[in-house]
Design an enzyme around this catalytic site. Sequence first.
Site, PDB file in Angstrom:
ATOM      1  CE  LYS A   1       5.853 -43.409 -64.990  1.00  0.00           C
ATOM      2  NZ  LYS A   1       6.452 -43.169 -63.908  1.00  0.00           N
TER       3      LYS A   1
ATOM      4  NE  ARG B   1       5.039 -37.392 -58.719  1.00  0.00           N
ATOM      5  CZ  ARG B   1       6.001 -38.221 -59.904  1.00  0.00           C
ATOM      6  NH1 ARG B   1       6.041 -37.132 -60.728  1.00  0.00           N
ATOM      7  NH2 ARG B   1       7.068 -39.408 -59.700  1.00  0.00           N
TER       8      ARG B   1
ATOM      9  CE1 TYR C   1      -9.381 -24.174 -90.244  1.00  0.00           C
ATOM     10  CE2 TYR C   1      -7.349 -25.885 -89.019  1.00  0.00           C
ATOM     11  CZ  TYR C   1      -9.114 -25.757 -89.437  1.00  0.00           C
ATOM     12  OH  TYR C   1     -10.065 -27.429 -89.663  1.00  0.00           O
TER      13      TYR C   1
ATOM     14  CG  MET D   1      -7.882 -33.303 -85.624  1.00  0.00           C
ATOM     15  SD  MET D   1      -9.950 -33.837 -85.231  1.00  0.00           S
ATOM     16  CE  MET D   1     -10.370 -32.017 -84.911  1.00  0.00           C
TER      17      MET D   1
HETATM   18  C1  LIG Z   1       7.931 -42.837 -64.071  1.00  0.00           C
HETATM   19  C2  LIG Z   1       8.630 -43.226 -63.027  1.00  0.00           C
HETATM   20  C3  LIG Z   1      10.023 -43.509 -62.995  1.00  0.00           C
HETATM   21  C4  LIG Z   1      11.030 -43.818 -64.437  1.00  0.00           C
HETATM   22  O1  LIG Z   1      11.205 -42.987 -64.157  1.00  0.00           O
HETATM   23  P1  LIG Z   1      12.460 -42.127 -65.552  1.00  0.00           P
HETATM   24  O2  LIG Z   1      12.603 -40.605 -66.233  1.00  0.00           O
HETATM   25  O3  LIG Z   1      11.208 -42.771 -67.336  1.00  0.00           O
HETATM   26  O4  LIG Z   1      13.439 -43.079 -66.403  1.00  0.00           O
HETATM   27  C5  LIG Z   1      11.304 -44.095 -61.889  1.00  0.00           C
HETATM   28  N1  LIG Z   1      10.502 -43.831 -60.797  1.00  0.00           N
HETATM   29  C6  LIG Z   1       9.251 -43.371 -60.573  1.00  0.00           C
HETATM   30  C7  LIG Z   1       8.086 -43.813 -59.288  1.00  0.00           C
HETATM   31  C8  LIG Z   1       7.909 -43.378 -61.379  1.00  0.00           C
HETATM   32  O5  LIG Z   1       7.337 -42.496 -60.992  1.00  0.00           O
END
Ligand SMILES: *Cc1c(COP(=O)(O)O)cnc(C)c1O
Length: 369
Positions: free
Chosen positions: A39, A138, A260, A308
């Site tokens: 992802k 969630r 800054y 930036m």
């Molecule tokens: C992102 C995610 C993972 C992977 O988690 P990592 O900690 O990056 O290994 C696995 N399962 C679900 C549901 C996730 O959202």
Amino acid sequence: MTSPDRCGAVLTIDLDAIAANYRLLRDRLGGTQCGAVVKADAYGLGMAKVAPVLFGAGCKVFFVAHIDEGIELRRILDGADIHVFNGILPGTEADFAEYRLSPVLNSLGEIESWAKFLAASTMPPLPADIHIDTGMSRLGLPHGELVTLLGERRRMPSFDVAYIISHLACADQPTHPMNARQLNEFRSALAALPAARASLANSSAIFLGPDYHFDLARPGVALYGVNPTPKNINPMAQVVSLQGKILQTRVIDSPRTVGYGATHSVVKGGRIATVAMGYADGYLRSLGNSGCGFCGGVRAPVVGRISMDLITLDVSAVAEHLCRPGSLVEMIGADNPVDSVAAGGGTIGYEVLTSLGGRYHRVYRDSSV
Ligand SMILES: *Cc1c(COP(=O)(O)O)cnc(C)c1O
């Protein structure tokens, strides 16, 4: 993409290290299948490059968050088994079928929509996953919905279930009581539901031991070099290296402040190098006065705030020939791993990786091509 000459920084992504990390996790899992989570553009590292390498290393099951990521991955890997964590948004059922994506069904409503869609569809049936919420609150069926499902047999999925999944809240803390609690709740759910393959483990949970492995693991971050066992030495190979380019180095001739807000003072004789990357490149602003770079192995602390497009480093301890215009400074790498950078910025490796910016010149290391 920018050229090596024109860029402000070079981001090197070691695809061989990702393949090695996949093999390490797979060995660790014994007989359990090892999938991969790609992802968010493979955690910022480029799904189009990363996914084929994982596929080549033997990974056949992939997870993405959004359906659009799934569609993109289908174009890259025709033969992969692709699952979409975020499930079906109303009206997207046909897209799942068209691109052969398995939705992770997160509620009774989604289970019902999927069943309805399949009943009305002429497309070959596609398996879906069912997500049981055991403690994240969630996504996934909340406990009440699971009870409803179990109580009303007509709600049981009539379609093929690929995996029943759940997700741990505290897998990176092996002694946290949440782990055993969620494991027990997941086991109870599995025992009550019709038999299906099961998946619980993210990267860290692979290291919690075989009780957590079930039929399929879903590692993400460990593949990309982040330490899944934060209390211990990182077993994973480093994947990312980021070399910032020095634009200018100055010798401070009278006491001055840097950047800054004038948050850092330098004394006469100190040397400040300005590097051509900043928070717009995902170098976190919280690393101001706390991050560091390495010039030829010598630590050069970030001084002043992150701008930036610019970072200022104190290079007083660095040999002059290593901090000329065009010299490269390691901002992430062997001396300065992702986890250390994250700690300096008060965040986690996940955020450092997924923030890596679009202006870097990217180099992919891959000995398999
Ligand atoms: C992102 C995610 C993972 C992977 O988690 P990592 O900690 O990056 O290994 C696995 N399962 C679900 C549901 C996730 O959202």
